[in-house]
Structure formats: structure tokens, C-alpha cells
Design a protein around this motif. Structure first.
Motif, PDB file in Angstrom:
ATOM      1  N   LEU A 155      -8.246  -1.354  12.346  1.00  0.00           N
ATOM      2  CA  LEU A 155      -6.821  -1.218  12.626  1.00  0.00           C
ATOM      3  C   LEU A 155      -6.588  -0.059  13.588  1.00  0.00           C
ATOM      4  O   LEU A 155      -7.070   1.054  13.351  1.00  0.00           O
ATOM      5  CB  LEU A 155      -6.037  -0.959  11.341  1.00  0.00           C
TER       6      LEU A 155
ATOM      7  N   PHE B   3       0.837  -1.195   0.000  1.00  0.00           N
ATOM      8  CA  PHE B   3       0.000   0.000   0.000  1.00  0.00           C
ATOM      9  C   PHE B   3       0.875   1.250   0.000  1.00  0.00           C
ATOM     10  O   PHE B   3       1.827   1.361   0.775  1.00  0.00           O
ATOM     11  CB  PHE B   3      -0.904   0.042   1.238  1.00  0.00           C
TER      12      PHE B   3
ATOM     13  N   GLN C  41     -10.827  -1.451   7.362  1.00  0.00           N
ATOM     14  CA  GLN C  41     -10.340  -2.068   6.139  1.00  0.00           C
ATOM     15  C   GLN C  41     -11.232  -3.236   5.750  1.00  0.00           C
ATOM     16  O   GLN C  41     -11.228  -4.274   6.414  1.00  0.00           O
ATOM     17  CB  GLN C  41      -8.895  -2.543   6.302  1.00  0.00           C
TER      18      GLN C  41
ATOM     19  N   PHE D 270      -9.654   5.969   6.839  1.00  0.00           N
ATOM     20  CA  PHE D 270      -9.591   6.679   8.111  1.00  0.00           C
ATOM     21  C   PHE D 270     -10.949   6.723   8.793  1.00  0.00           C
ATOM     22  O   PHE D 270     -11.970   7.025   8.170  1.00  0.00           O
ATOM     23  CB  PHE D 270      -9.085   8.102   7.846  1.00  0.00           C
TER      24      PHE D 270
ATOM     25  N   PHE E 270      -4.812   6.115   1.867  1.00  0.00           N
ATOM     26  CA  PHE E 270      -4.185   4.978   1.211  1.00  0.00           C
ATOM     27  C   PHE E 270      -4.661   4.780  -0.221  1.00  0.00           C
ATOM     28  O   PHE E 270      -5.823   5.041  -0.550  1.00  0.00           O
ATOM     29  CB  PHE E 270      -4.486   3.701   1.997  1.00  0.00           C
ATOM     30  N   GLY E 271      -3.757   4.277  -1.045  1.00  0.00           N
ATOM     31  CA  GLY E 271      -4.107   3.807  -2.373  1.00  0.00           C
ATOM     32  C   GLY E 271      -4.725   2.421  -2.283  1.00  0.00           C
ATOM     33  O   GLY E 271      -4.756   1.814  -1.217  1.00  0.00           O
TER      34      GLY E 271
ATOM     35  N   TYR F 242      -9.307   9.966  14.914  1.00  0.00           N
ATOM     36  CA  TYR F 242      -8.007  10.355  15.474  1.00  0.00           C
ATOM     37  C   TYR F 242      -8.237  10.939  16.853  1.00  0.00           C
ATOM     38  O   TYR F 242      -9.067  11.837  17.023  1.00  0.00           O
ATOM     39  CB  TYR F 242      -7.347  11.388  14.568  1.00  0.00           C
TER      40      TYR F 242
ATOM     41  N   ALA G 132      -8.294  -1.006   0.631  1.00  0.00           N
ATOM     42  CA  ALA G 132      -7.341  -0.194   1.377  1.00  0.00           C
ATOM     43  C   ALA G 132      -7.923   0.227   2.726  1.00  0.00           C
ATOM     44  O   ALA G 132      -9.148   0.324   2.875  1.00  0.00           O
ATOM     45  CB  ALA G 132      -6.999   1.053   0.566  1.00  0.00           C
ATOM     46  N   PRO G 133      -7.078   0.475   3.712  1.00  0.00           N
ATOM     47  CA  PRO G 133      -7.568   1.062   4.969  1.00  0.00           C
ATOM     48  C   PRO G 133      -8.144   2.450   4.713  1.00  0.00           C
ATOM     49  O   PRO G 133      -7.609   3.220   3.903  1.00  0.00           O
ATOM     50  CB  PRO G 133      -6.301   1.156   5.830  1.00  0.00           C
TER      51      PRO G 133
ATOM     52  N   TYR H  37      -8.594   2.879  11.788  1.00  0.00           N
ATOM     53  CA  TYR H  37      -8.904   2.745  10.371  1.00  0.00           C
ATOM     54  C   TYR H  37      -9.798   1.524  10.192  1.00  0.00           C
ATOM     55  O   TYR H  37      -9.713   0.557  10.946  1.00  0.00           O
ATOM     56  CB  TYR H  37      -7.634   2.533   9.545  1.00  0.00           C
TER      57      TYR H  37
ATOM     58  N   PHE I 118      -4.909   6.490  15.942  1.00  0.00           N
ATOM     59  CA  PHE I 118      -5.839   6.421  14.810  1.00  0.00           C
ATOM     60  C   PHE I 118      -6.591   5.095  14.818  1.00  0.00           C
ATOM     61  O   PHE I 118      -6.050   4.069  15.223  1.00  0.00           O
ATOM     62  CB  PHE I 118      -5.082   6.489  13.481  1.00  0.00           C
TER      63      PHE I 118
END
Lengths: 114, 109
Positions: free
Chosen positions: B87, A90, B37, B45, A105-106, B48, B42-43, B35, B33
Motif C-alpha cells: 500500500l 481497522f 499487508q 509499516f 494498525f490493530g 517513509y 493489518a497493514p 505498508y 509511506f
């Protein structure tokens, strides 16, 4: 607005071959990162760049190199791939204006080294 | 060394509430943080926290206690689409993110 794009989406590679994973962002973020994600482990930082022209080593840099010629692009190169580099990679970017420099993130590149 | 601990897997029922815990030991602390997924993606957000207390954002809330090295993510009114890995990551003294392995949340009807 695309955000972050990565290419290729997936790749099967013979051991010993050279491979470059591409990452491009259009958010004008200063910082960019490369992570690998393996089953049962957290994301691990490979290399990072705080701004164009500078790069730094993360937790697992061996076997990988990066460059940051401009703000948008941050390619990751495997000079001579080994099976232990089989992983999902990633790319991420962050902007100091967001809380805690939130990383975005991509979609990832799934790499298999045989 | 630096360490982030979170449960590997949790199961909950649609419509219920679930709390995902995260404990950390890091060199310095500049924020935590969460996240989300989804499998194969992708993770993204979620939240925070840098100060102690609860931050609420719709159905999701995140809590932080810096003195205890502890955080949790609270998900209310669970929906099937909440099935994902969550995450936890801590921004250390070098402003690098240290990641937990993630908690896989399974939602059952």
C-alpha cells in the motif's frame, strides 16, 4: 506489550442494529484513527482523534460516531447499521515522535451487515 | 481531487527483483509511506520518504521524486513470504493519509 487491540474480531449484524467496535492501545499514542477497507479501494478514514477529548471527521464519517474519553480507547459506533457498512474496520494510532507520524494498525474487525 | 495510483496486481519469481510504482496527486505533501499487508492481516509499516532519493532498508528500498509525484518500492531477493499487498499512502497538507488501493504481489517458485 499488546500494541493495538480491537474487538470483536468479526461480527455478523442485522441491519438497523446498533454496534460498537472497540479499540484500545497501550503505546500512549496521542492520535488514533478509524479506517474502513473495501475490496478494490484504498483505506478510507472514517474519524480520527488527535488527542484525548477531541475528534474529527474523515473522508466517510456518515453513519458512524466516535468518542475519545481517554488516551487509550477509541470506540467506533454504528448507530443503525446498513448493508453498505459491511467492511473490514481497522483502528490505528500514531505518535508525533515517529517519522511522519507513522501509523500502527490493530488487527481489524470484519463486519457483515445483513 | 486527490489520487494515488498503483498497479492492481504484479507477479514475480522467487529470488528475483520487483519494482512497485506509485504516482500521486495530492493537496500538499508531507511524506509518502509504504505498508505491507498480508491477506487477512493489518497493514504494517515498511518505509517513509519525505525527501527525494532512495532509502534502503535490507531487501526493501523506497524511492521518491516529489517533482514527478512518483515513488517506487523495490524488493530484492524475493521470498515466498513477500506475497502480500503493498500500500502506498501520501500524507497531505492536512496531515491526513491518502491511500492507494494497493498492489497485490504474487510470488511464484
Amino acid at each position: 506489550i499488546a500494541g493495538i487491540t480491537q474487538a470483536p474480531t468479526s461480527q455478523i449484524l442485522a441491519a438497523g442494529r446498533r454496534m460498537t467496535l472497540r479499540c484500545t492501545q497501550d503505546m500512549r499514542h496521542n492520535a488514533m484513527y478509524w479506517y474502513r477497507q473495501d475490496l478494490g479501494l484504498g483505506l478510507r478514514l472514517i474519524h480520527y482523534s488527535n488527542t484525548a477529548g477531541t475528534t474529527g471527521k474523515g473522508e466517510v464519517p456518515d453513519g458512524y460516531s466516535v468518542s475519545r474519553a481517554n488516551t487509550d480507547d477509541f470506540p467506533l459506533t454504528l448507530a443503525s447499521a446498513v448493508p453498505s457498512q459491511t467492511s473490514v474496520y481497522f483502528c490505528a494510532s500514531s505518535d508525533s515522535s515517529s517519522p511522519g507520524d507513522t501509523q500502527y494498525f490493530g488487527p481489524g474487525t470484519r463486519l457483515t451487515v445483513l | 481531487g486527490q489520487n494515488i495510483d498503483q498497479p492492481t496486481e504484479m507477479t514475480a519469481t522467487e529470488g528475483a527483483i520487483v519494482q512497485i510504482n506509485c504516482t500521486y496527486q495530492t493537496s500538499g505533501f508531507n511524506g509518502l509511506f509504504w505498508y505491507q499487508q498480508h491477506a487477512g492481516e493489518a497493514p504494517t509499516f515498511l518505509s517513509y520518504n519525505v525527501l527525494d532519493g532512495l532509502e534502503e532498508k535490507g531487501r526493501f528500498s523506497s524511492f521518491l521524486s516529489r517533482s514527478k509525484g512518483y515513488s517506487y518500492l523495490l524488493l530484492k531477493e524475493l521470498q515466498m513470504k513477500d506475497s502480500a499487498s503493498y500500500l502506498c499512502a501520501v500524507l497531505d497538507s492536512n496531515y491526513q493519509l491518502i491511500w492507494g488501493a494497493g498492489t497485490k504481489l504474487i510470488i511464484k517458485p
